[in-house]
Design a protein around this motif. Structure first.
Motif, PDB file in Angstrom:
ATOM      1  N   ARG A 114      -1.579   4.524  18.554  1.00 17.17           N
ATOM      2  CA  ARG A 114      -0.421   4.227  17.705  1.00 17.17           C
ATOM      3  C   ARG A 114      -0.889   3.803  16.324  1.00 17.17           C
ATOM      4  N   ILE A 115      -0.130   4.210  15.317  1.00 18.82           N
ATOM      5  CA  ILE A 115      -0.387   3.793  13.944  1.00 18.82           C
ATOM      6  C   ILE A 115       0.893   3.199  13.360  1.00 18.82           C
ATOM      7  N   ASP A 116       0.779   2.018  12.792  1.00 17.26           N
ATOM      8  CA  ASP A 116       1.879   1.383  12.065  1.00 17.26           C
ATOM      9  C   ASP A 116       1.408   1.082  10.650  1.00 17.26           C
ATOM     10  N   ILE A 117       2.264   1.310   9.669  1.00 18.32           N
ATOM     11  CA  ILE A 117       1.934   1.065   8.265  1.00 18.32           C
ATOM     12  C   ILE A 117       2.948   0.086   7.695  1.00 18.32           C
ATOM     13  N   ARG A 118       2.454  -0.954   7.044  1.00 15.06           N
ATOM     14  CA  ARG A 118       3.338  -1.986   6.497  1.00 15.06           C
ATOM     15  C   ARG A 118       3.009  -2.261   5.035  1.00 15.06           C
ATOM     16  N   GLN A 119       4.053  -2.464   4.237  1.00 19.62           N
ATOM     17  CA  GLN A 119       3.883  -2.891   2.849  1.00 19.62           C
ATOM     18  C   GLN A 119       3.604  -4.391   2.842  1.00 19.62           C
ATOM     19  N   THR A 120       2.748  -4.836   1.934  1.00 19.77           N
ATOM     20  CA  THR A 120       2.455  -6.262   1.851  1.00 19.77           C
ATOM     21  C   THR A 120       2.253  -6.666   0.394  1.00 19.77           C
ATOM     22  N   SER A 121       2.467  -7.944   0.111  1.00 23.65           N
ATOM     23  CA  SER A 121       2.231  -8.469  -1.233  1.00 23.65           C
ATOM     24  C   SER A 121       0.969  -9.318  -1.268  1.00 23.65           C
ATOM     25  N   ARG A 122       0.147  -9.231  -0.252  1.00 21.13           N
ATOM     26  CA  ARG A 122      -1.099 -10.009  -0.230  1.00 21.13           C
ATOM     27  C   ARG A 122      -2.049  -9.480  -1.303  1.00 21.13           C
ATOM     28  N   HIS A 123      -2.913 -10.374  -1.768  1.00 24.96           N
ATOM     29  CA  HIS A 123      -3.789 -10.064  -2.896  1.00 24.96           C
ATOM     30  C   HIS A 123      -5.111  -9.517  -2.375  1.00 24.96           C
ATOM     31  N   LEU A 124      -5.379  -8.251  -2.705  1.00 23.14           N
ATOM     32  CA  LEU A 124      -6.612  -7.612  -2.265  1.00 23.14           C
ATOM     33  C   LEU A 124      -7.458  -7.257  -3.473  1.00 23.14           C
ATOM     34  N   ALA A 133      -2.064  13.164   3.659  1.00 23.01           N
ATOM     35  CA  ALA A 133      -1.992  12.681   5.038  1.00 23.01           C
ATOM     36  C   ALA A 133      -0.867  13.381   5.784  1.00 23.01           C
ATOM     37  N   TRP A 134      -1.049  13.541   7.074  1.00 27.42           N
ATOM     38  CA  TRP A 134      -0.049  14.237   7.864  1.00 27.42           C
ATOM     39  C   TRP A 134       1.278  13.494   7.828  1.00 27.42           C
ATOM     40  N   THR A 135       2.334  14.216   8.105  1.00 28.25           N
ATOM     41  CA  THR A 135       3.698  13.712   7.932  1.00 28.25           C
ATOM     42  C   THR A 135       3.905  12.355   8.571  1.00 28.25           C
ATOM     43  N   GLU A 136       3.328  12.157   9.742  1.00 24.43           N
ATOM     44  CA  GLU A 136       3.559  10.911  10.479  1.00 24.43           C
ATOM     45  C   GLU A 136       3.031   9.682   9.734  1.00 24.43           C
ATOM     46  N   VAL A 137       2.035   9.875   8.864  1.00 25.91           N
ATOM     47  CA  VAL A 137       1.455   8.743   8.128  1.00 25.91           C
ATOM     48  C   VAL A 137       1.428   9.043   6.621  1.00 25.91           C
ATOM     49  N   ALA A 138       2.433   9.756   6.145  1.00 27.73           N
ATOM     50  CA  ALA A 138       2.448  10.227   4.756  1.00 27.73           C
ATOM     51  C   ALA A 138       2.407   9.082   3.738  1.00 27.73           C
ATOM     52  N   ARG A 139       2.754   7.879   4.133  1.00 29.13           N
ATOM     53  CA  ARG A 139       2.782   6.760   3.189  1.00 29.13           C
ATOM     54  C   ARG A 139       1.410   6.448   2.604  1.00 29.13           C
ATOM     55  N   ILE A 140       0.326   6.821   3.297  1.00 35.52           N
ATOM     56  CA  ILE A 140      -1.002   6.508   2.765  1.00 35.52           C
ATOM     57  C   ILE A 140      -1.574   7.657   1.934  1.00 35.52           C
ATOM     58  N   SER A 141      -0.827   8.745   1.770  1.00 34.02           N
ATOM     59  CA  SER A 141      -1.329   9.881   0.999  1.00 34.02           C
ATOM     60  C   SER A 141      -1.730   9.454  -0.413  1.00 34.02           C
ATOM     61  N   GLY A 142      -2.968   9.779  -0.793  1.00 37.96           N
ATOM     62  CA  GLY A 142      -3.442   9.496  -2.148  1.00 37.96           C
ATOM     63  C   GLY A 142      -3.944   8.090  -2.373  1.00 37.96           C
ATOM     64  N   LEU A 143      -3.681   7.156  -1.430  1.00 39.94           N
ATOM     65  CA  LEU A 143      -4.175   5.790  -1.572  1.00 39.94           C
ATOM     66  C   LEU A 143      -5.629   5.718  -1.091  1.00 39.94           C
ATOM     67  N   ILE A 144      -6.331   4.674  -1.504  1.00 34.86           N
ATOM     68  CA  ILE A 144      -7.755   4.556  -1.188  1.00 34.86           C
ATOM     69  C   ILE A 144      -8.013   3.296  -0.382  1.00 34.86           C
ATOM     70  N   SER A 145      -8.864   3.438   0.635  1.00 35.96           N
ATOM     71  CA  SER A 145      -9.278   2.300   1.451  1.00 35.96           C
ATOM     72  C   SER A 145     -10.783   2.105   1.300  1.00 35.96           C
ATOM     73  N   PHE A 146     -11.243   0.878   1.513  1.00 33.06           N
ATOM     74  CA  PHE A 146     -12.629   0.519   1.225  1.00 33.06           C
ATOM     75  C   PHE A 146     -13.316  -0.049   2.466  1.00 33.06           C
ATOM     76  N   GLU A 147     -14.612   0.294   2.592  1.00 36.92           N
ATOM     77  CA  GLU A 147     -15.411  -0.206   3.713  1.00 36.92           C
ATOM     78  C   GLU A 147     -15.916  -1.614   3.403  1.00 36.92           C
ATOM     79  N   PRO A 148     -15.498  -2.621   4.183  1.00 33.37           N
ATOM     80  CA  PRO A 148     -15.908  -3.990   3.869  1.00 33.37           C
ATOM     81  C   PRO A 148     -17.375  -4.288   4.153  1.00 33.37           C
ATOM     82  N   VAL A 202     -14.832  -6.872  -0.091  1.00 34.04           N
ATOM     83  CA  VAL A 202     -13.377  -6.781  -0.054  1.00 34.04           C
ATOM     84  C   VAL A 202     -12.830  -8.170   0.271  1.00 34.04           C
ATOM     85  N   HIS A 203     -11.993  -8.691  -0.617  1.00 32.79           N
ATOM     86  CA  HIS A 203     -11.387 -10.007  -0.413  1.00 32.79           C
ATOM     87  C   HIS A 203      -9.879  -9.858  -0.236  1.00 32.79           C
ATOM     88  N   LEU A 204      -9.351 -10.529   0.755  1.00 27.91           N
ATOM     89  CA  LEU A 204      -7.916 -10.556   1.008  1.00 27.91           C
ATOM     90  C   LEU A 204      -7.447 -11.998   0.895  1.00 27.91           C
TER      91      LEU A 204
END
Length: 303
Positions: A152-162, A234-249, A254-256
């Motif tokens: 399962r994959i869930d995607i959530r918007q957050t206002s945390r500082h990264l 990204a495939w339709t089911e997870v299209a919200r992350i299309s074009g965004l970048i994630s980083f290997e900690p 990477v600070h949250l």
């Protein structure tokens, strides 16, 4: 992660435990009805079509689909002289798969002497995933392996500082990342490009694919190789992350909310997917044409 691989509850690397008084066997196999119509295409022909597929979950492996023999087109299976021994399920008979004049050796198998407790697989046949043109659920192609209902994959918007740093450079600074929760994995934080110093990331050759998210591209950051990745489409089911970048900690800092993230044990993806050598074009067209004959795919026996 699925039910029986990565850190799933039936995997050898599970992070949780069953709350039972006595230890469970180290290896637990689980068979269940798929409850989806699955079809197999070979040499341009449909060779199997069933709504009665059984999915076998086995520790350290992706789930494997087993078809009732009467759902397979007559003349498709030719007994092979090759046999093997499954550590849990016993002797295994192999088949050459035929469609027209085209044949593929060791492309399907069946357990010949199943123990009584594994009766769900009696009389069923599995096809070697890379030996076939393609597998479909209804009219959509399934790439990589049989879909695991427990992934399962869930995607959530957050206002945390990264924030992301490499040496003295601030690579990313965002208060609007998306957090992706994927079964068995630590959260992954995806940052909009507007919050990234593009000059600090360098696109590199080479892509990978995830059966649940699509095709990933990678970036070097300074001397850190492949320290970031992106799913451009990204495939339709997870299209919200299309074009965004994630980083290997474990490759950049990477600070949250001021706390440095660390790579958690067991989070590295094990590249044992049996479709890993499909081309980018074939993966991108998963719902269109099946894999063409002559694609650079290699067979990995699973029994």
């Amino acid at each position: 992660m699925g039910l029986s691989w990565q850190q799933g509850p039936l995997s050898l690397g599970r992070v949780g435990r069953f709350l039972v008084p006595d230890p469970l066997p180290e290896r637990l196999l689980y068979a269940e009805p798929l409850r989806r119509r699955m079809r197999v295409r070979f040499n341009g022909a449909w060779i199997a079509d069933s709504e009665d597929v059984v999915l076998l979950h086995e520790p350290g492996r992706y789930p494997v689909a087993y078809f009732p023999q009467d759902s397979i087109v007559a003349g498709t299976l030719e007994p092979d002289t090759f046999t093997s021994q499954h550590r849990d399920l016993g002797p295994t008979s192999w088949f050459t798969v035929r469609a027209g004049e085209h044949r593929k050796q060791r492309a399907a198998w069946q357990f010949a002497q199943l123990p009584a407790h594994a009766r769900e697989l009696q009389g069923r046949v599995a096809f070697a995933w890379p030996a076939m043109d393609a597998f479909f659920e209804e009219d959509e192609r399934i790439v990589g392996h049989a879909a695991d209902a427990y992934h399962r994959i869930d995607i959530r918007q957050t206002s945390r500082h990264l924030q992301v740093r490499s040496g003295d450079h601030l690579v990313a600074d965002s208060k609007r990342p998306l957090v992706l929760f994927e079964s068995g994995f630590a959260p992954r934080w995806y940052v909009p490009r507007a919050d990234i110093e593009e000059a600090q990331i360098k696109p590199v050759e080479g892509q990978t694919f995830c059966p649940y998210k699509g095709i990933a591209s990678y970036y070097d950051i300074g001397d850190a190789r492949r320290a970031a990745w992106c799913y451009p489409n990204a495939w339709t089911e997870v299209a919200r992350i299309s074009g965004l970048i994630s980083f290997e900690p474990d490759k950049v800092r990477v600070h949250l909310d001021g706390v440095q993230l660390k790579q958690e044990p067991g989070q590295t993806v094990v590249e044992h997917g049996i479709d890993r050598s499909l081309t980018v074009e074939e993966i991108a067209g998963r719902a269109a044409s099946p894999v063409t004959e002559g694609s650079d795919i290699t067979e990995t026996p699973w029994a």
